[in-house]
Write an enzyme that holds these catalytic residues in place. Sequence first.
Site, PDB file in Angstrom:
ATOM      1  N   HIS A  70      45.110  19.204  27.396  1.00 55.61           N
ATOM      2  CA  HIS A  70      45.833  19.982  26.377  1.00 55.61           C
ATOM      3  C   HIS A  70      46.340  21.270  27.006  1.00 55.61           C
ATOM      4  CE1 HIS A  70      46.157  22.810  22.974  1.00 55.61           C
ATOM      5  NE2 HIS A  70      46.320  21.750  22.201  1.00 55.61           N
TER       6      HIS A  70
ATOM      7  N   ARG B 119      50.652  18.172  24.740  1.00 57.14           N
ATOM      8  CA  ARG B 119      49.929  17.006  25.245  1.00 57.14           C
ATOM      9  C   ARG B 119      50.937  15.905  25.553  1.00 57.14           C
ATOM     10  NH1 ARG B 119      46.167  15.348  20.609  1.00 57.14           N
ATOM     11  NH2 ARG B 119      47.655  16.488  19.308  1.00 57.14           N
TER      12      ARG B 119
ATOM     13  N   LYS C 276      53.621  14.145  22.876  1.00 59.22           N
ATOM     14  CA  LYS C 276      53.645  14.932  21.652  1.00 59.22           C
ATOM     15  C   LYS C 276      54.963  15.695  21.564  1.00 59.22           C
ATOM     16  CE  LYS C 276      49.616  13.677  20.200  1.00 59.22           C
ATOM     17  NZ  LYS C 276      49.487  12.839  18.976  1.00 59.22           N
TER      18      LYS C 276
ATOM     19  N   ASP D 273      56.858  22.394  21.245  1.00 54.17           N
ATOM     20  CA  ASP D 273      56.347  23.461  20.384  1.00 54.17           C
ATOM     21  C   ASP D 273      56.550  24.779  21.125  1.00 54.17           C
ATOM     22  OD1 ASP D 273      54.812  25.366  18.996  1.00 54.17           O
ATOM     23  OD2 ASP D 273      53.316  23.887  18.393  1.00 54.17           O
TER      24      ASP D 273
ATOM     25  N   CYS E 158      55.092  27.602  21.072  1.00 55.39           N
ATOM     26  CA  CYS E 158      53.938  28.356  21.566  1.00 55.39           C
ATOM     27  C   CYS E 158      53.559  27.957  22.984  1.00 55.39           C
ATOM     28  CB  CYS E 158      52.744  28.218  20.633  1.00 55.39           C
ATOM     29  SG  CYS E 158      51.951  26.605  20.648  1.00 55.39           S
ATOM     30  N   TYR E 159      53.880  26.700  23.360  1.00 52.15           N
ATOM     31  CA  TYR E 159      53.538  26.246  24.717  1.00 52.15           C
ATOM     32  C   TYR E 159      54.464  26.842  25.764  1.00 52.15           C
ATOM     33  CZ  TYR E 159      50.352  23.133  22.376  1.00 52.15           C
ATOM     34  OH  TYR E 159      49.332  22.655  21.606  1.00 52.15           O
TER      35      TYR E 159
ATOM     36  N   ASP F 129      57.929  27.376  15.622  1.00 47.00           N
ATOM     37  CA  ASP F 129      57.528  26.268  16.481  1.00 47.00           C
ATOM     38  C   ASP F 129      58.753  25.503  16.993  1.00 47.00           C
ATOM     39  OD1 ASP F 129      56.980  23.597  17.152  1.00 47.00           O
ATOM     40  OD2 ASP F 129      55.459  23.315  15.636  1.00 47.00           O
TER      41      ASP F 129
ATOM     42  N   ASP G  67      56.297  32.467  12.033  1.00 52.16           N
ATOM     43  CA  ASP G  67      54.962  33.029  11.832  1.00 52.16           C
ATOM     44  C   ASP G  67      54.649  33.951  13.001  1.00 52.16           C
ATOM     45  OD1 ASP G  67      53.414  31.506  13.971  1.00 52.16           O
ATOM     46  OD2 ASP G  67      54.096  29.828  12.755  1.00 52.16           O
TER      47      ASP G  67
ATOM     48  N   HIS H 197      53.529  32.096  16.536  1.00 50.70           N
ATOM     49  CA  HIS H 197      54.615  31.593  17.376  1.00 50.70           C
ATOM     50  C   HIS H 197      55.511  32.724  17.871  1.00 50.70           C
ATOM     51  CE1 HIS H 197      53.404  27.659  15.708  1.00 50.70           C
ATOM     52  NE2 HIS H 197      53.853  27.213  16.879  1.00 50.70           N
TER      53      HIS H 197
END
Length: 440
Positions: free
Chosen positions: A215, A257, A260, A263, A265-266, A370, A377, A380
């Site tokens: 992850h 991952r 997936k 996103d 945040c990654y 995201d 938010d 993020h």
Amino acid sequence: MASDFTVTQRQQLLVQEKVGKILNTLIGASPGTKDLLLELWYERHIEFLNAGLKQLGPGYSVLDANRPWLCYWIIHSIALLGDSVDDELEDRAIDFLSRCQDTNGGYGGGPGQIPHLATTYAAVNTLITIGGEKALSSINRDKMHMFLLRMKDPSGAFRMHDAGEMDVRACYTAISVASILNILDYELVQNVGNYILSCQTYEGGIAGEPGSEAHGGYTFCGLAAMILINEADRMDLPSLVDWVAFRQGVEGGFQGRTNKLVDGCYSFWQGGVLVLIQRMSSIIDKQLKVSHIEDEKLSMKHTCESADNSSEEESSTEGYLYQDRTIPSFKDCGSSFIKESIDWGPLFNCAALQQYILLCCQVLEGGFKDKPGKARDHYHTCYCLSGLSVCQYSSSKDLGVTPPPNAVLGPCCNLLERVHPLYNVVLERYQDAHEYYYIS
């Protein structure tokens, strides 16, 4: 859309369609229009963040045990944008976090809540970001050391709280806090590396606990912790690089991952890993050399007539990986690590990631989200901006060097403050804290 697609495959196609429509707006646009499309909307983000620091709606009640995180996400984001909160809000934040500090060390999610390693990390990073005597002196380092020792498990891992779960996130938050406060010692470090090693998976990434799936968030936590305890060379770094590099998708952003969705945040969790790896080229080169030697040994075993000769060849390289360490003692590894010159260029497509963040995650009213279709938010917002910062500075080979103009997508005014990639606090604020806790 084919009926035999999985739910994730259908969602992936929808995301690609939305992102494709957004990115098509750049095709054929004039240079001036492109700059407008790729502009970072500072004022709107600052307004959104300041409003969240003053008053949050009833929908945020579910985050009652995460209030130090809200402080960190907001105040760190403001610092990345080159601004700061006013004196009154700073004082209120310091006073609030002081009420979250447990009498026996560590910080809870709110006043009266039990101390927790995650909210401890958030509180400490917030106070370091605020900076100054009042904020930095408010942390009881002696009690903090006692709290971290209480969370230490005989296996080498840490628990998030009393009788809580053990995972790589707990290891990182404990080690990061101890390192930045200059209370990291052998007792805290002992066997942590063994636990994190047990979490590196066959894919190359790091899982939250042994036997789980690799992850992005845990991979950052595991690698950063191993660097801070001076044991990163024990990991299989080439396979880790491969796993993270392949998490950048066609949208330009990162997934957390395998198989997936992208996103925002990654942008930091995965992008930050690859920025850390840039400074570790000599270790990776050594591992690749050892791997090459062992491949040759394996080949020789099939052709060599003498078992004794084969055994001697094997022993000649034993321990090669662990000799001649160049990383300094973990007592001051965070400062020494950031000063190292970068030998490699960026290990991911920085322009594509910046494009994804600015076009697909940035919200017109302020804040980040995201992916297209999601709501903004503070979480993020924090990690999209952090990812944008590591992107922009990934081409700067030495500390203090301004990135070249082509490293910043969009107008040059998009340049953010530089973060320390091991702790994710603005580098200048980290240096102030380092002087306070290490030198004074």
